[in-house]
Design a protein around this motif. Structure first.
Motif, PDB file in Angstrom:
ATOM      1  N   LEU A  74       0.636  -1.287   0.342  1.00 17.21           N
ATOM      2  CA  LEU A  74       0.109  -0.072  -0.070  1.00 17.21           C
ATOM      3  C   LEU A  74       1.161   0.968   0.469  1.00 17.21           C
ATOM      4  N   TYR A 170      -1.515  -1.094  -3.987  1.00 16.77           N
ATOM      5  CA  TYR A 170      -2.379  -0.524  -4.196  1.00 16.77           C
ATOM      6  C   TYR A 170      -1.984   0.633  -4.071  1.00 16.77           C
ATOM      7  N   PHE A 190      -7.333  -3.752   3.985  1.00 21.76           N
ATOM      8  CA  PHE A 190      -5.750  -3.272   3.973  1.00 21.76           C
ATOM      9  C   PHE A 190      -4.976  -4.775   4.451  1.00 21.76           C
TER      10      PHE A 190
END
Length: 193
Positions: A74, A170, A190
């Protein structure tokens, strides 16, 4: 679960660590290749200016490592922007994970965009249980235009990609760690991916 926050000198690290702790997990700060590769989840934060942040990544060799990671990664704010092809900020070459170039808002709007704005067109498990048009906290002068990798949209002068996804990567332009309960839920989502 082993969560590693990439430590390369350009991260807003404390608030991310506290948000993860509130979710009941512990994160490790590291720039060690082995530790990052062994993580279940990797968070790639970023605050500051693109070209100097990219130089820090290159100096530590992390520019080579990050695109090869196989676990969920992320990127947050500048972290997401550095995962794009390139950025107009400092004419910076990016990691080429997301196939989009980061551009600057025009002088027609107040820059940086700072404060709360809505996210919508949500399409990813990252947003499981999140309603359309929730407010997220943003601070940025550059943005990724809408593109094939966009999984959330925000409007500020133009509609742009406020979140991106490609394979296991992401990115969020907004700061989930500073966006209250909804942001924490996105971080929690996440960690469940």
């Amino acid at each position: 679960m082993k969560i590693v926050i990439i430590n390369y000198g350009a991260g807003n690290i404390q608030s991310i660590m506290f948000a993860i702790e509130r979710l009941g997990f512990t994160a490790v700060l590291s720039n060690d290749w082995k530790e990052i590769k062994a993580a279940d989840k990797v968070i790639f934060p970023g605050v500051g200016e693109a070209s100097s942040a990219m130089k820090m990544l290159i100096d530590s060799g992390l520019d080579v490592l990050i695109p090869t990671l196989k676990q969920p990664v992320l990127g947050i704010c500048l972290g997401m922007q550095l995962m794009c092809n390139k950025s107009e900020e400092g004419n910076t070459a990016g990691l080429e994970i997301f196939d989009v170039n980061v551009v600057k808002f025009t002088s027609k709007v107040k820059v940086p965009q700072m404060g709360w704005n809505q996210i919508y067109n949500l399409r990813s498990d990252l947003f499981k249980g999140i309603a359309e048009k929730e407010y997220m906290y943003l601070v940025h002068s550059f943005y990724a235009p809408n593109c094939a990798d966009a999984i959330a949209t925000t409007n500020y002068e133009v509609e742009y990609a406020s979140a991106l996804k490609k394979n296991n990567f992401y990115g969020t332009q907004f700061h989930p760690e500073k966006s209250g309960d909804v942001g924490e839920q996105i971080l929690g989502n996440f960690l469940k991916l």
